[in-house]
Design a protein around this motif. Sequence first.
Motif, short mmCIF file in Angstrom:
data_model
loop_
_atom_site.label_atom_id
_atom_site.label_comp_id
_atom_site.label_asym_id
_atom_site.label_seq_id
_atom_site.Cartn_x
_atom_site.Cartn_y
_atom_site.Cartn_z
N PRO A 190 -49.87 -18.62 -0.18
CA PRO A 190 -48.55 -19.22 0.02
C PRO A 190 -47.41 -18.21 0.17
O PRO A 190 -46.56 -18.39 1.04
N GLU A 191 -47.41 -17.15 -0.64
CA GLU A 191 -46.30 -16.18 -0.52
C GLU A 191 -46.30 -15.52 0.86
O GLU A 191 -45.24 -15.20 1.38
N ARG A 192 -47.48 -15.28 1.39
CA ARG A 192 -47.52 -14.62 2.70
C ARG A 192 -47.03 -15.54 3.79
O ARG A 192 -46.33 -15.12 4.70
N ALA A 193 -47.43 -16.80 3.69
CA ALA A 193 -46.97 -17.77 4.69
C ALA A 193 -45.45 -17.87 4.62
O ALA A 193 -44.75 -17.88 5.65
N GLU A 194 -44.93 -17.91 3.40
CA GLU A 194 -43.49 -18.05 3.23
C GLU A 194 -42.77 -16.79 3.73
O GLU A 194 -41.71 -16.87 4.36
N ALA A 195 -43.35 -15.62 3.47
CA ALA A 195 -42.72 -14.37 3.93
C ALA A 195 -42.69 -14.33 5.45
O ALA A 195 -41.69 -13.89 6.05
N ILE A 196 -43.76 -14.79 6.08
CA ILE A 196 -43.78 -14.83 7.55
C ILE A 196 -42.68 -15.75 8.06
O ILE A 196 -41.93 -15.42 8.97
N TYR A 247 -39.47 -14.72 10.33
CA TYR A 247 -39.38 -15.25 11.70
C TYR A 247 -38.19 -16.21 11.87
O TYR A 247 -37.47 -16.14 12.85
N VAL A 248 -38.02 -17.08 10.92
CA VAL A 248 -37.01 -18.13 11.08
C VAL A 248 -35.67 -17.74 10.46
O VAL A 248 -34.62 -18.15 10.93
N GLU A 249 -35.70 -16.93 9.40
CA GLU A 249 -34.45 -16.58 8.72
C GLU A 249 -34.02 -15.14 9.02
O GLU A 249 -32.95 -14.72 8.60
N GLY A 250 -34.86 -14.38 9.68
CA GLY A 250 -34.45 -13.02 10.07
C GLY A 250 -34.49 -12.00 8.95
O GLY A 250 -33.83 -10.97 9.03
N GLU A 251 -35.24 -12.25 7.90
CA GLU A 251 -35.28 -11.28 6.80
C GLU A 251 -36.08 -10.03 7.19
O GLU A 251 -37.00 -10.08 7.99
N THR A 252 -35.69 -8.90 6.59
CA THR A 252 -36.35 -7.62 6.88
C THR A 252 -37.44 -7.36 5.83
O THR A 252 -37.52 -8.05 4.81
N TYR A 253 -38.24 -6.32 6.10
CA TYR A 253 -39.23 -5.91 5.08
C TYR A 253 -38.56 -5.64 3.76
O TYR A 253 -39.07 -5.99 2.70
N LEU A 254 -37.38 -5.01 3.82
CA LEU A 254 -36.67 -4.67 2.58
C LEU A 254 -36.25 -5.95 1.85
O LEU A 254 -36.49 -6.09 0.64
N TYR A 290 -39.76 -10.66 -3.27
CA TYR A 290 -41.05 -10.88 -3.95
C TYR A 290 -41.38 -9.78 -4.94
O TYR A 290 -42.46 -9.79 -5.54
N ASP A 291 -40.46 -8.81 -5.05
CA ASP A 291 -40.63 -7.72 -6.00
C ASP A 291 -41.97 -7.00 -5.81
O ASP A 291 -42.75 -6.84 -6.76
N VAL A 292 -42.22 -6.61 -4.59
CA VAL A 292 -43.41 -5.79 -4.30
C VAL A 292 -42.94 -4.60 -3.48
O VAL A 292 -41.90 -4.65 -2.85
N THR A 347 -46.54 -2.82 0.61
CA THR A 347 -47.34 -3.99 0.26
C THR A 347 -46.87 -5.20 1.08
O THR A 347 -47.68 -5.95 1.62
N MET A 348 -45.55 -5.33 1.18
CA MET A 348 -45.01 -6.45 1.96
C MET A 348 -45.49 -6.37 3.40
O MET A 348 -45.90 -7.35 4.00
N ARG A 349 -45.46 -5.14 3.91
CA ARG A 349 -45.86 -4.98 5.30
C ARG A 349 -47.34 -5.35 5.49
O ARG A 349 -47.71 -5.98 6.47
N THR A 350 -48.15 -4.96 4.51
CA THR A 350 -49.57 -5.32 4.57
C THR A 350 -49.75 -6.84 4.51
O THR A 350 -50.56 -7.40 5.24
N TRP A 351 -48.99 -7.48 3.64
CA TRP A 351 -49.06 -8.95 3.55
C TRP A 351 -48.83 -9.56 4.93
O TRP A 351 -49.57 -10.42 5.38
N LEU A 352 -47.75 -9.10 5.55
CA LEU A 352 -47.36 -9.71 6.82
C LEU A 352 -48.41 -9.44 7.90
O LEU A 352 -48.76 -10.32 8.67
N ARG A 353 -48.89 -8.20 7.94
CA ARG A 353 -49.89 -7.86 8.98
C ARG A 353 -51.16 -8.69 8.79
O ARG A 353 -51.69 -9.24 9.76
#
Lengths: 184, 220
Positions: free
Chosen positions: A135-141, A145-152, A158-160, A164-170
């Motif tokens: 679920p967190e990865r789906a929400e991060a995607i 995509y929809v809200e324009g948030e950056t990796y930062l 998500y406090d990671v 790690t965030m980049r790996t989640w998204l990939r």
Amino acid sequence: MPNLPSEELSHLLARIALRDRAAFRALHDACAPKLFGICLRLLRDRREAEDALQEIFVKIWHGADRFATTVGNPSAWLNAVARNHAIDRLRQRKARYDGLDSARELADPAPGPEAQAITSDDGRRIDDCLGRLVPERAEAIRLAYVEGETYLDLSQRYDVPLNTMRTWLRRGLLQLRDCLAPVA
Amino acid sequence: MMLSDDDIALAGEYVLGAMDRAERSAIEARMRSDSAFAAEIARWELRLDPMLAEIPPEAPPALAWEALEDRLFAPPKRPAWAWFGFAGGLSTLLLGAVLWFGAPMQRQQGPLWISDLVSSDGQVRLAALYDEQRGEMRVSVGGDAPQQGRDFELWLIAGEAAPVSLGVMPRSGAAAMPIPDDLRALMAGATLAITDEPAGGSPQGRATGPVVALAPLRRI
């Protein structure tokens, strides 16, 4: 775009590539609301969204031949022109404010995809595929995509660590691709 | 060429948009030289697009169209009919130009431009080769011919101007056409288009029929 079938949009884009202003007006009338909605959502600033919308239509006027020379989905192409432009503006703004507190507040997570009423088959399919991710990865995607948030933004939310965030998204993206395979 | 999963994920990340400006620029540079990678980005745009369904349309600002029109079209301040007249005159001129067949392409040193026009169903094909030094364009027409009573007409689209007719295409085979002096300067980077017109070409001097195919002129 809700009010014109895909064929009609493709036809308008081909006419626009021929510098047909009436077709451009028709496309503007049909598509400006959706594209403006995308600008507003990503930029969260009405004035900037208005500027962006004009730039986007200038790009459509000049770039319609690039769509017309490919076989594609016209509304997805138009949405991508709009999103790309809005994201570029966001990243520029981000660069300008680097080192200062960002002027842009992190948005509250909007309702997840499962809460959205999406009527098209494609919409249901991507919802279904997002639903199979962690679920967190789906929400991060979705937030990217929809809200324009950056990796930062996302790594803070998500406090990671950033990587790690980049790996989640990939990983999430590749899982999505496999799930949506017929598109590719 | 097959892309690795790493590249596919990178293309997806680009479309997702979470990366910073420098990385976006680097990817855009790669897109320009790597067509397989660029195609993967287009696929991601298609895959992820349905997620935008949740964004509701919003009424654009009042006068958005007028502002856009001013910005794109204001300088010439020429009424639409003047364009038609202009293009019409030119088109007659061009239609009168002699088309000759099979003239051998001489050796030349000047830059060459090509354009490959293919209809979306692949049934109509036209290849154009423009020799800048000689100011001559050669076309070769293949695939389906237009229906009886119809002709394919070739148009030059450059900058903001209305398309200019380059003439009616032969139903099949090759043709060579001189490009008038005033159009030569416009050829670099212009786009060619074929429309389906009444026999003999559009009577109005502007494209009236459906667009059959469209492609940019590329330098080779």
